[in-house]
Scaffold this motif. Sequence first.
Motif, PDB file in Angstrom:
ATOM      1  N   PRO A  87       0.810  -1.219   0.000  1.00 31.14           N
ATOM      2  CA  PRO A  87       0.000   0.000   0.000  1.00 31.14           C
ATOM      3  C   PRO A  87       0.850   1.279   0.000  1.00 31.14           C
ATOM      4  CG  PRO A  87      -0.925  -1.591   1.518  1.00 31.14           C
ATOM      5  CD  PRO A  87       0.413  -2.132   1.087  1.00 31.14           C
ATOM      6  N   THR A  88       1.910   1.299   0.792  1.00 33.66           N
ATOM      7  CA  THR A  88       2.781   2.479   0.861  1.00 33.66           C
ATOM      8  C   THR A  88       3.487   2.702  -0.466  1.00 33.66           C
ATOM      9  OG1 THR A  88       3.108   2.094   3.224  1.00 33.66           O
ATOM     10  CG2 THR A  88       4.716   3.529   2.109  1.00 33.66           C
ATOM     11  N   SER A 103      -3.918   8.391  -2.434  1.00 32.49           N
ATOM     12  CA  SER A 103      -4.022   7.346  -1.424  1.00 32.49           C
ATOM     13  C   SER A 103      -5.139   6.400  -1.831  1.00 32.49           C
ATOM     14  CB  SER A 103      -4.326   7.952  -0.045  1.00 32.49           C
ATOM     15  OG  SER A 103      -4.521   6.897   0.886  1.00 32.49           O
ATOM     16  N   GLU A 105      -5.994   3.854  -0.052  1.00 29.93           N
ATOM     17  CA  GLU A 105      -6.560   3.275   1.159  1.00 29.93           C
ATOM     18  C   GLU A 105      -6.660   1.763   1.025  1.00 29.93           C
ATOM     19  OE1 GLU A 105     -10.024   5.406   2.521  1.00 29.93           O
ATOM     20  OE2 GLU A 105      -9.104   7.330   1.969  1.00 29.93           O
ATOM     21  N   GLU A 107      -5.888  -1.865   2.028  1.00 31.43           N
ATOM     22  CA  GLU A 107      -5.639  -2.514   3.302  1.00 31.43           C
ATOM     23  C   GLU A 107      -5.620  -4.026   3.147  1.00 31.43           C
ATOM     24  OE1 GLU A 107      -8.462  -1.176   6.202  1.00 31.43           O
ATOM     25  OE2 GLU A 107      -8.117   0.918   5.719  1.00 31.43           O
ATOM     26  N   GLY A 108      -4.901  -4.660   4.037  1.00 31.34           N
ATOM     27  CA  GLY A 108      -4.944  -6.110   4.117  1.00 31.34           C
ATOM     28  C   GLY A 108      -4.179  -6.848   3.039  1.00 31.34           C
TER      29      GLY A 108
END
Length: 109
Positions: A87-88, A103, A105, A107-108
């Motif tokens: 993600p980053t 972004s 967003e 996740e996971g």
Amino acid sequence: MSQAEYDAAIERTLMAVEDALDNCEWDIDYERAGAVLTLTLEDNGTQVILSRQSANRELWVAAKSGGYHLAFENPGWKCSTTGEDLPTLLDRVLTEQQGEPVSLELEGV
């Protein structure tokens, strides 16, 4: 990680990126051909490409700033050169190419 576990992780990851793109506020189109996901920033036509590398059991990200190899380290994908999680890394390369903060967003993964 077995080949089956790797394949499942790649599939989950690409689906999560697609879902994040469907819900993001930026105009980023995507196209998937098998295990290659191509993101196109509509403002400038640049691309970021995510691809499965089965022989190495890695996920590769290709962007204007370079190529990045990520290995699955529980709980997600980690870049071998920058230490960033997926993600980053995606937010950073998309921000660099878009010229403004992006972004997903994500996740996971």
